[in-house]
Design an enzyme around this catalytic site. Sequence first.
Site, PDB file in Angstrom:
ATOM      1  N   GLU A 159      19.274 -16.004  -8.093  1.00 22.57           N
ATOM      2  CA  GLU A 159      18.714 -14.693  -8.436  1.00 22.57           C
ATOM      3  C   GLU A 159      18.206 -14.685  -9.890  1.00 22.57           C
ATOM      4  OE1 GLU A 159      17.635 -12.123  -7.147  1.00 22.57           O
ATOM      5  OE2 GLU A 159      17.813 -10.493  -8.582  1.00 22.57           O
ATOM      6  N   GLU A 195       9.509 -13.987 -11.485  1.00 22.58           N
ATOM      7  CA  GLU A 195       8.690 -12.881 -10.990  1.00 22.58           C
ATOM      8  C   GLU A 195       8.176 -11.971 -12.092  1.00 22.58           C
ATOM      9  OE1 GLU A 195      10.663 -10.548  -7.952  1.00 22.58           O
ATOM     10  OE2 GLU A 195      12.480 -10.321  -9.126  1.00 22.58           O
ATOM     11  N   LYS A 241      14.383 -13.741 -10.922  1.00 23.84           N
ATOM     12  CA  LYS A 241      14.069 -12.680 -11.891  1.00 23.84           C
ATOM     13  C   LYS A 241      13.104 -13.217 -12.939  1.00 23.84           C
ATOM     14  CE  LYS A 241      14.973 -10.047 -10.390  1.00 23.84           C
ATOM     15  NZ  LYS A 241      15.248  -9.312  -9.250  1.00 23.84           N
ATOM     16  N   HIS A 271      20.243 -35.991  -7.447  1.00 21.85           N
ATOM     17  CA  HIS A 271      19.476 -36.370  -6.260  1.00 21.85           C
ATOM     18  C   HIS A 271      17.998 -36.070  -6.418  1.00 21.85           C
ATOM     19  CE1 HIS A 271      23.196 -37.334  -4.266  1.00 21.85           C
ATOM     20  NE2 HIS A 271      23.682 -36.167  -4.664  1.00 21.85           N
ATOM     21  N   CYS A 295       0.826  -1.208   0.000  1.00 20.55           N
ATOM     22  CA  CYS A 295       0.000   0.000   0.000  1.00 20.55           C
ATOM     23  C   CYS A 295       0.859   1.257   0.000  1.00 20.55           C
ATOM     24  CB  CYS A 295      -0.874   0.048   1.250  1.00 20.55           C
ATOM     25  SG  CYS A 295      -1.866  -1.417   1.467  1.00 20.55           S
ATOM     26  N   LYS A 305       6.827  -3.886  -4.433  1.00 16.46           N
ATOM     27  CA  LYS A 305       8.228  -3.470  -4.388  1.00 16.46           C
ATOM     28  C   LYS A 305       8.752  -3.502  -2.965  1.00 16.46           C
ATOM     29  CE  LYS A 305      11.959  -1.575  -6.099  1.00 16.46           C
ATOM     30  NZ  LYS A 305      12.828  -2.570  -6.771  1.00 16.46           N
ATOM     31  N   ASN A 320      -1.395   2.099   5.656  1.00 14.97           N
ATOM     32  CA  ASN A 320      -0.482   1.070   5.147  1.00 14.97           C
ATOM     33  C   ASN A 320       0.023   0.306   6.361  1.00 14.97           C
ATOM     34  OD1 ASN A 320       1.560  -0.447   3.976  1.00 14.97           O
ATOM     35  ND2 ASN A 320       2.994   1.265   3.885  1.00 14.97           N
ATOM     36  N   GLY A 321      -0.106  -1.018   6.327  1.00 14.15           N
ATOM     37  CA  GLY A 321       0.340  -1.824   7.465  1.00 14.15           C
ATOM     38  C   GLY A 321      -0.721  -2.857   7.817  1.00 14.15           C
ATOM     39  N   ARG A 345       4.994   0.370  -6.189  1.00 11.04           N
ATOM     40  CA  ARG A 345       5.054  -0.416  -4.961  1.00 11.04           C
ATOM     41  C   ARG A 345       4.183  -1.667  -5.045  1.00 11.04           C
ATOM     42  NH1 ARG A 345       6.590   2.669  -0.342  1.00 11.04           N
ATOM     43  NH2 ARG A 345       5.102   1.591   0.962  1.00 11.04           N
ATOM     44  N   TRP A 351      -2.800  -2.787  -1.592  1.00 16.65           N
ATOM     45  CA  TRP A 351      -2.356  -4.138  -1.948  1.00 16.65           C
ATOM     46  C   TRP A 351      -3.086  -5.055  -0.965  1.00 16.65           C
ATOM     47  CZ3 TRP A 351       0.406  -8.290   0.167  1.00 16.65           C
ATOM     48  CH2 TRP A 351       0.962  -9.171  -0.753  1.00 16.65           C
TER      49      TRP A 351
END
Length: 607
Positions: free
Chosen positions: A480, A487, A484, A503, A2, A602, A101-102, A27, A75
């Site tokens: 990484e 996502e 990338k 394995h 948010c 973000k 926000n939270g 965000r 969000w």
Amino acid sequence: MCGIVGFTGKQSAAPVLLDGLKKLEYRGYDSAGISVMDGKKIAVSKVTGRIANLCEKTQDGTNVSGFTGIGHTRWATHGAPTEENAHPHLSNDGRFAVVHNGIIENYLILREELKQAGYHFDSETDTEVIVHLVEMYYRGDVKEALMRTANRLQGSYALGVICSEQPGKIYAMREASPLILGVGVGENFFASDVTALVSHTRNVIYLEDGEFAELSGDSIRIFDLSGQQIHKKITRIMWDVQAAEKGGYEHFMLKEIMEQPAAVKATIAPRIKGGKICFDELSVTQEDLKGISQIIITACGSAYYAGCAGKYALERLTRIPVQVELASELRYSDPLIDEQTLLIVISQSGETADTIAAMRECKARGAKTLAIVNVVGSTVSTIADYTVYTWAGPEIAVATTKGYTTQVAVLYMLAIYVAEKLGRIGEETADYIKTLQALPRRIQQAIDMNPSIPAFAKKYHKSKALFFIGRNTDYATALEGALKMKEISYLHSEAYAAGELKHGTIALIEEHQPIIALCCNPSIMEKTLSNIVEVKSRGAEVLALTFRNNQKILSVADDLLFIPETDALFAGVIEIVPLQLLAYYVAKENNCDIDKPKNLAKSVTVE
Ligand code: G6P
């Protein structure tokens, strides 16, 4: 996550709020809204989906009049992304509007209590309890009502509040969620981060936990939760507005990939003086360093993988044991941490909830904390004993690129710095420093020497899955690279330590399965080569990432990505770049919303 904005001044509030919300889009969010006060009453406009819908609904803010208002991008956490659940939320009497926000952890108990007291709820959100509490405690003084409300809330919040009886005033309050005040001339602002403020003002005040502010067009007053007025310094934001704009690139992500040579240079160059690494921000002595028995690195997401990539240099050069832990795990693991532990915390935003919590937990156990952070003044930097900034500039695309490479670059520098101070490296320091100084140039070469990436993206974008393999430093970069890819392109991609293939994972290999094999570490290259041969003999197609003249790999791989030759210990920041570009072009082929991938944020400011 948010985002919140607030404005009060002499111009129409709605367009300013909409502009601020657009800047916070990166965000991550799924609905949005604004509330504007026209002097008498509060008008609310909310939409699901993009800010563009809110602009359409309000005719770019022109059909909402008033000079004071608050806005929000949501969000979804508690309740689906619907208009009812979108913020701002209004009090039952319509006198207050709140954005948040939270997460309010005790909202269920409060909701019950407020229902018993006769308040009705229009949404499923945790936020709505706040606005009803404010209404319940209001006796003509918003400050008083906010303090009493704060007293009842458990969890995290950055709040923006307006009250129809207080024309021209906006209120902001913070506990464990970012909130920044923008100091203008005849107008004032607040926002979740500086990107929403810089086009209006570069003068900001960082609100801290347990503080709240009352803003009008020509005054800002800040208080603690006992109502005591406090005076805080104004900080000048140094980066310019263009830095947060696309500058001719189709996406922020591509722009930020291309900015990496400059970002890594800005991070490294000022810290090399007289052939040595100098961290002016670290006042540590050799004695302090001798007292360190272990280094724990903690972070989330790509910042965690930056830790994985930097661990090799740190451990190899300093000979201090290094563990890399996910912050979301570390915080609940009753960790073995004492005064001899150096905790390195990595965070681009400096606001990631799990990272902050893990940091507090380890600090309470006596660890010394060193933060590697990009956003100046962020929460992580205020908690840390020492902060080393990555000078990457604002990063807007949700998927981090220059944030990651600058974090790894700082870890390389720390490795050399600590090892040198402890006397564990000698003459070789000069070579290491030369290698670091060459990194920006080599990143640029890695961008330039791979013109086939868009073609590979065309070839591989429809694959069911992509597997990345590598060993040692190559494995860290593979993690990484796979993140990338998944996502932003939504293509199932996983990284495996190449030695683990036998394995279990090799069972997944079938005809035409693409394997991205990282072969940039000569010390274990032969071993990865054997794995390449094994997967190829089972029908896999191998896209190898290696040095241009690496004949062994060239002769077995189907396709090739290149990096210039460099010391493998410091190759991670170069090696990731072709993988970022590959992810970018695969996502483009798949018509994905590259800068704002679905469901992602973000800055993850809730647990
Ligand atoms: C989110 C972002 C990632 C980032 C992670 C940690 O998941 O999308 O790009 O790596 O958070 O964020 P931080 O700001 O702490 O580095």
